[in-house]
Design an enzyme around this catalytic site. Structure first.
Site, short mmCIF file in Angstrom:
data_model
loop_
_atom_site.label_atom_id
_atom_site.label_comp_id
_atom_site.label_asym_id
_atom_site.label_seq_id
_atom_site.Cartn_x
_atom_site.Cartn_y
_atom_site.Cartn_z
N GLU A 126 0.83 -1.20 0.00
CA GLU A 126 0.00 0.00 0.00
C GLU A 126 0.86 1.25 0.00
O GLU A 126 1.97 1.25 0.54
CB GLU A 126 -0.88 0.03 1.26
CG GLU A 126 -2.18 -0.72 1.14
CD GLU A 126 -3.26 0.10 0.45
OE1 GLU A 126 -2.94 0.99 -0.37
OE2 GLU A 126 -4.43 -0.17 0.71
N ASP A 127 0.32 2.31 -0.56
CA ASP A 127 0.98 3.60 -0.50
C ASP A 127 0.77 4.23 0.88
O ASP A 127 1.70 4.71 1.50
CB ASP A 127 0.48 4.53 -1.61
CG ASP A 127 -1.04 4.64 -1.68
OD1 ASP A 127 -1.76 3.93 -0.96
OD2 ASP A 127 -1.51 5.45 -2.49
N ASP A 180 -4.68 5.43 6.03
CA ASP A 180 -5.20 6.52 6.86
C ASP A 180 -6.33 5.99 7.73
O ASP A 180 -6.08 5.55 8.83
CB ASP A 180 -5.54 7.78 6.07
CG ASP A 180 -6.31 7.52 4.80
OD1 ASP A 180 -7.11 6.57 4.73
OD2 ASP A 180 -6.13 8.29 3.85
N PHE A 185 -3.50 16.09 4.19
CA PHE A 185 -3.75 15.52 2.87
C PHE A 185 -2.45 15.57 2.08
O PHE A 185 -1.93 16.64 1.80
CB PHE A 185 -4.86 16.25 2.12
CG PHE A 185 -5.28 15.50 0.89
CD1 PHE A 185 -6.00 14.33 1.00
CD2 PHE A 185 -4.88 15.93 -0.36
CE1 PHE A 185 -6.36 13.61 -0.14
CE2 PHE A 185 -5.23 15.22 -1.50
CZ PHE A 185 -5.96 14.05 -1.39
N ARG A 212 0.72 12.34 -8.74
CA ARG A 212 1.27 10.99 -8.51
C ARG A 212 2.76 10.91 -8.82
O ARG A 212 3.49 10.15 -8.21
CB ARG A 212 0.54 9.95 -9.35
CG ARG A 212 -0.87 9.66 -8.91
CD ARG A 212 -1.43 8.47 -9.67
NE ARG A 212 -2.87 8.34 -9.54
CZ ARG A 212 -3.49 7.78 -8.50
NH1 ARG A 212 -2.80 7.30 -7.49
NH2 ARG A 212 -4.81 7.71 -8.48
#
Length: 183
Positions: free
Chosen positions: A103-104, A107, A156, A169
């Protein structure tokens, strides 16, 4: 793309490309030790994990299999809706396999929690999680993450695969998106 290519879009940089590469190398050494003598299937979660998965896979000094799954709970929002949709399922059967979900970011944990339950129902030998970033203050459910890169604040963030409305990205590091961009 570097942060200097985005004047005014980022409030600050959190993690540099160099820090990411160094941490992925450390994580790769631990993964190699933990899976010595075992098969390993890396499952990247599209689209955000593309950069992490590619760089982690290249850092591993062993054979691996790779597959991708696309799930969504964001759309164009900056917060997860908690409703998970499968956009692309695995092409590989995972029954009896050692699976490492790449996973990046984690959260809220809601999407990953759903994915872990989904994978468990498919009968793998094991399922573990590798995430580049983790936001402990945003967690709504507890997720056991065997390999975690960096803990970051509940801002964010974009870059290194992470996006806002499909942009950012290709930023080489991870930065906090300036609020004026998404408000």
């Amino acid at each position: 793309m570097d942060s200097s290519d985005l004047p005014g879009d980022l409030a600050k940089m959190l993690v540099s490309e160099e820090q990411i590469r160094a941490r992925l190398a450390e994580m790769a050494r631990q993964i190699e030790a933990d899976y010595e003598g075992k098969d390993l299937l890396l499952v990247g979660v599209l689209k955000g994990a593309v950069m992490v998965m590619a760089d982690l896979a290249r850092e591993l000094k062993r054979h691996i299999d790779m597959d991708w799954m696309a799930v969504s709970s964001y759309g164009t929002s900056t917060q997860s809706s908690g409703v998970v949709r499968i956009l692309k399922d695995l092409d590989t059967e995972i029954a009896g396999r050692n699976v490492l979900i790449v996973e990046d970011i984690i959260d809220s944990g809601l999407t990953l929690s759903w994915l872990l339950e989904n994978f468990a129902s498919r009968g793998p030998a094991s399922v573990e999680v590798c995430a580049l970033l983790r936001k402990p203050d945003a967690a709504k459910v507890h997720i056991d993450v065997k390999y975690a890169g960096f803990e970051i604040p509940n801002d964010f963030v974009v870059g290194y695969g992470l996006d806002y409305a499909e942009k950012y990205r290709n930023l080489r590091g991870v930065g906090v998106l300036a609020p004026h961009v998404y408000e």
